[in-house]
Design a protein around this motif. Structure first.
Motif, PDB file in Angstrom:
ATOM      1  N   ALA A   1      11.208 -12.806 -65.894  1.00  0.00           N
ATOM      2  CA  ALA A   1       9.897 -12.673 -65.249  1.00  0.00           C
ATOM      3  C   ALA A   1       8.794 -12.404 -66.267  1.00  0.00           C
ATOM      4  CB  ALA A   1       9.936 -11.544 -64.213  1.00  0.00           C
TER       5      ALA A   1
ATOM      6  N   LEU B   1      24.986  -4.908 -62.145  1.00  0.00           N
ATOM      7  CA  LEU B   1      23.676  -4.949 -61.479  1.00  0.00           C
ATOM      8  C   LEU B   1      22.560  -4.575 -62.452  1.00  0.00           C
ATOM      9  CD1 LEU B   1      24.010  -3.301 -57.967  1.00  0.00           C
ATOM     10  CD2 LEU B   1      23.417  -5.656 -58.508  1.00  0.00           C
ATOM     11  N   THR B   2      22.821  -3.543 -63.254  1.00  0.00           N
ATOM     12  CA  THR B   2      21.817  -3.089 -64.222  1.00  0.00           C
ATOM     13  C   THR B   2      21.533  -4.182 -65.251  1.00  0.00           C
ATOM     14  OG1 THR B   2      22.631  -0.852 -63.948  1.00  0.00           O
ATOM     15  CG2 THR B   2      21.273  -1.272 -65.883  1.00  0.00           C
TER      16      THR B   2
ATOM     17  N   LEU C   1      22.896 -10.472 -54.565  1.00  0.00           N
ATOM     18  CA  LEU C   1      22.409 -10.516 -55.939  1.00  0.00           C
ATOM     19  C   LEU C   1      21.788 -11.882 -56.211  1.00  0.00           C
ATOM     20  CD1 LEU C   1      24.206  -9.152 -59.036  1.00  0.00           C
ATOM     21  CD2 LEU C   1      23.204 -11.418 -59.077  1.00  0.00           C
TER      22      LEU C   1
ATOM     23  N   LEU D   1      16.692 -10.293 -65.434  1.00  0.00           N
ATOM     24  CA  LEU D   1      15.591 -10.796 -64.604  1.00  0.00           C
ATOM     25  C   LEU D   1      14.243 -10.284 -65.116  1.00  0.00           C
ATOM     26  CD1 LEU D   1      17.139 -10.505 -61.029  1.00  0.00           C
ATOM     27  CD2 LEU D   1      16.942 -12.532 -62.458  1.00  0.00           C
ATOM     28  N   MET D   2      14.236  -9.056 -65.637  1.00  0.00           N
ATOM     29  CA  MET D   2      13.002  -8.497 -66.204  1.00  0.00           C
ATOM     30  C   MET D   2      12.521  -9.351 -67.377  1.00  0.00           C
ATOM     31  SD  MET D   2      12.444  -4.571 -67.463  1.00  0.00           S
ATOM     32  CE  MET D   2      13.089  -4.802 -69.129  1.00  0.00           C
ATOM     33  N   CYS D   3      13.449  -9.836 -68.189  1.00  0.00           N
ATOM     34  CA  CYS D   3      13.085 -10.717 -69.314  1.00  0.00           C
ATOM     35  C   CYS D   3      12.547 -12.049 -68.801  1.00  0.00           C
ATOM     36  CB  CYS D   3      14.293 -10.978 -70.205  1.00  0.00           C
ATOM     37  SG  CYS D   3      14.834  -9.536 -71.113  1.00  0.00           S
TER      38      CYS D   3
ATOM     39  N   PHE E   1      18.243 -12.332 -54.558  1.00  0.00           N
ATOM     40  CA  PHE E   1      17.180 -11.662 -55.301  1.00  0.00           C
ATOM     41  C   PHE E   1      16.885 -12.431 -56.590  1.00  0.00           C
ATOM     42  CE2 PHE E   1      15.700  -8.262 -58.251  1.00  0.00           C
ATOM     43  CZ  PHE E   1      14.588  -7.861 -57.551  1.00  0.00           C
TER      44      PHE E   1
ATOM     45  N   VAL F   1      13.384 -14.252 -57.996  1.00  0.00           N
ATOM     46  CA  VAL F   1      12.704 -13.982 -59.262  1.00  0.00           C
ATOM     47  C   VAL F   1      12.566 -15.268 -60.083  1.00  0.00           C
ATOM     48  CG1 VAL F   1      12.851 -12.751 -61.462  1.00  0.00           C
ATOM     49  CG2 VAL F   1      13.345 -11.559 -59.324  1.00  0.00           C
TER      50      VAL F   1
ATOM     51  N   PHE G   1       9.127  -2.646 -63.094  1.00  0.00           N
ATOM     52  CA  PHE G   1      10.125  -3.656 -62.730  1.00  0.00           C
ATOM     53  C   PHE G   1      11.467  -2.984 -62.423  1.00  0.00           C
ATOM     54  CE2 PHE G   1      13.056  -7.124 -62.948  1.00  0.00           C
ATOM     55  CZ  PHE G   1      12.326  -8.273 -62.661  1.00  0.00           C
TER      56      PHE G   1
ATOM     57  N   ARG H   1      28.036  -1.619 -60.526  1.00  0.00           N
ATOM     58  CA  ARG H   1      26.663  -1.178 -60.744  1.00  0.00           C
ATOM     59  C   ARG H   1      26.188  -1.436 -62.169  1.00  0.00           C
ATOM     60  NH1 ARG H   1      24.630   1.894 -56.327  1.00  0.00           N
ATOM     61  NH2 ARG H   1      22.972   2.611 -57.663  1.00  0.00           N
ATOM     62  N   ARG H   2      27.126  -1.410 -63.144  1.00  0.00           N
ATOM     63  CA  ARG H   2      26.721  -1.705 -64.504  1.00  0.00           C
ATOM     64  C   ARG H   2      26.260  -3.165 -64.603  1.00  0.00           C
ATOM     65  NH1 ARG H   2      30.959   0.805 -68.659  1.00  0.00           N
ATOM     66  NH2 ARG H   2      30.429   2.727 -67.547  1.00  0.00           N
TER      67      ARG H   2
ATOM     68  N   GLY I   1      28.321   4.497 -62.512  1.00  0.00           N
ATOM     69  CA  GLY I   1      28.743   3.664 -61.397  1.00  0.00           C
ATOM     70  C   GLY I   1      29.413   2.370 -61.804  1.00  0.00           C
TER      71      GLY I   1
ATOM     72  N   LEU J   1      19.527  -6.855 -63.733  1.00  0.00           N
ATOM     73  CA  LEU J   1      18.131  -6.448 -63.559  1.00  0.00           C
ATOM     74  C   LEU J   1      17.354  -6.612 -64.871  1.00  0.00           C
ATOM     75  CD1 LEU J   1      16.494  -5.350 -61.209  1.00  0.00           C
ATOM     76  CD2 LEU J   1      16.986  -3.047 -62.015  1.00  0.00           C
ATOM     77  N   LEU J   2      17.975  -6.211 -65.988  1.00  0.00           N
ATOM     78  CA  LEU J   2      17.306  -6.350 -67.287  1.00  0.00           C
ATOM     79  C   LEU J   2      17.104  -7.835 -67.620  1.00  0.00           C
ATOM     80  CD1 LEU J   2      19.102  -3.516 -69.299  1.00  0.00           C
ATOM     81  CD2 LEU J   2      16.800  -3.487 -68.304  1.00  0.00           C
TER      82      LEU J   2
END
Lengths: 199, 199, 199, 199
Positions: free
Chosen positions: D88, D77-78, D6, D84-86, D9, D13, C52, D74-75, C194, D81-82
């Motif tokens: 999904a 964004l990270t 963002l 969205l990982m949860c 996306f 998800v 992922f 970018r932080r 970043g 992402l985490l």
């Protein structure tokens, strides 16, 4: 929440629910019997087609509504969420009908399909009439004739699917045929009556 | 219905249909034989690749058409829905070919794949020629050379896939190879001939 | 083809490929042993997380590139399609690793995962360098330092994944650990280095 | 990275994770027993409904946050992402509860569901407070009352889901009922309290 974001999420659910229908279409047979098995599996393709078209028409109707809607409140968001929950549920009873077309389970499958689409129609009616009642969420310049045209077209949804569901108590095959006819009717109604440009 | 909404829904169906293809790629083997089984399963990867590229090229073509189209009527929406229904169906015959590449079922699988893509080509032709006939839905400033270029490129679709389908009656392997060659041809045609900027 | 349409399709493939990973996470056990089985299945969650994050980072990178790109030609569309085909393939080797973490098949699974990501890196490099070579598809006002920064960050992708793949020939577990470390590295690199606003 | 990308996306998800829930709803029974089996499977429909609504509300909250956010680093964004990982991941424990509702495995399933949603709440809190701390990523004209309203509404998330998870140690059924009540509460809170237009 802008209406465009609500539409993006709804578009996603409509497109995914329709496309996921293919997952349940499968034919398993030894090589030598595959040709025969593929032909035998026609209820699977028919169920796929009917549900794809049904979800597709609901997508068209959802946007027809959203074009008249200028604002979104949280109660409307909730109704929309319940509507999408019903639409994303459609692959389940579709698969039941396809799997049990040739056995005793068809009545139960048809009732499940019919109840799902009747509840979906109730949600769709709530979705529209909540927005349209007293012009609550409509654009200020919305054309009253378009609004009442949409309202009129939504009234028969629940009785039509409710009747088809009751028919399943009498004959499962007749009910399933009726679901197909309803989808075809909506498709042809769009196609034959509605050839005016809408953009 | 604005053309942008139609494109958003179509984009969703194209992307999901292509990405769902991976669900059918699977290799089941005991640990010690996995390496061998992974290599043996090459028809699964080839089928995945051919169908992914085929759906991807149809997505490119869909947008090439939509860029010339300024209006949408309900009949066009119906045709578009039937087209998307065909495209979302592609994972089913793709999986049949992958599963039966090494057994007697390949002929039936290849015929199913060919019939699916031939019908898809018919829908794609209807989609374009309905919009283009007499400039019905085209933008007023559409370039006639671009329009007739698209029309010319759509004419061979049905004969090509129809012929490949007929080849399956003679040799299933030849037909499957032909489906791969057709996808590769469209891919290379885009890549080699079409290096002009299009935006 | 406008760049926005290419991005919409790519967004769909990235989001679907990442979200589909959950389909392969499953634990089947009788009720009394479920708790134990859920804990035992940690390689499934780890594989889900690593893939992922990997797909998510590739999505971020894809957009970082697209922000510098002002035009799209057909050859670029083809490369983009091949790149998306690789990314949508990732759930397959991910599942192989999860299924065979505790048996002899891990080496073959790790090699398959590594080869997939190495090829994906090749496609990603082709994607960027095709667009950037001589400024072919870049915006006229693109900042040369940003361009060369992206180019520099793309060079190590193929060697990194290629090396991890070769490690699998020596030790499958080490290679799998390395895939996790690479994903974590890219994630932390984004997060720690970043923190500048990018919009 | 613009905030709109963002959101595109994330929308994907959210929509896919919610719609994929239906894949795990299935009833397998011989034809004559299908009706009974469909009624018996009510925990599957309930689990589907609760998780669909839960994901749907998180989608609404995600956009409520994004409307106040003007920049992305970018932080952030990270963290996104985490998160969205949860989200999904939710279909996995949902299916565990549905499959084991009537057997000894329910406690383990409920703990897994609870831990997943507690971690998701932690990510959601991090997502918001990272953006809001010192106004780091907020729009300059963000309304301080809206900001502190969102902050207040995020504080109870972790304790609520953490408590429901602990309840599973005492009674699995009580915990599962609580997950349903929490989803219903959030749904009704939106619907009853929040009927003001938000666009």
């Amino acid at each position: 929440m802008e209406t465009t974001r609500l539409e993006a999420f709804a578009d996603g659910v409509f497109a995914i629910a329709a496309t996921l229908l293919i997952i349940d279409v499968s034919v398993r047979a030894p090589g030598g019997e595959l040709g025969h098995a593929i032909l035998e599996a026609w209820p699977e393709y028919a169920a796929y087609g009917v549900s794809f078209v049904t979800i597709g028409i609901m997508w068209v109707n959802h946007h027809t509504c959203m074009r008249q809607i200028a604002a979104v409140d949280r109660r409307f968001l909730t109704i929309n969420l319940l509507l999408l929950m019903c639409i994303a549920f459609v692959p389940f009873p579709t698969n039941l009908i396809a799997e049990h077309f040739h056995d005793d389970g068809l009545r139960a499958a048809a009732l499940t399909y019919g109840v799902t689409l009747t509840i979906t129609s109730v949600c769709f009616g709530s979705f529209w009439f909540y927005a349209a009642r007293g012009g609550r969420l409509l654009a200020e310049d919305a054309d009253p004739r378009v609004i009442s045209g949409i309202s009129r077209s939504y009234l028969p949804g629940v009785p039509i699917y409710g009747t088809a569901t009751l028919v399943a108590l009498w004959s499962a095959k007749a009910a399933v045929a009726l679901f197909g006819v309803i989808a075809l009717f909506y498709l042809l109604e769009s196609s034959i009556l509605g050839s005016r440009a809408t953009s």
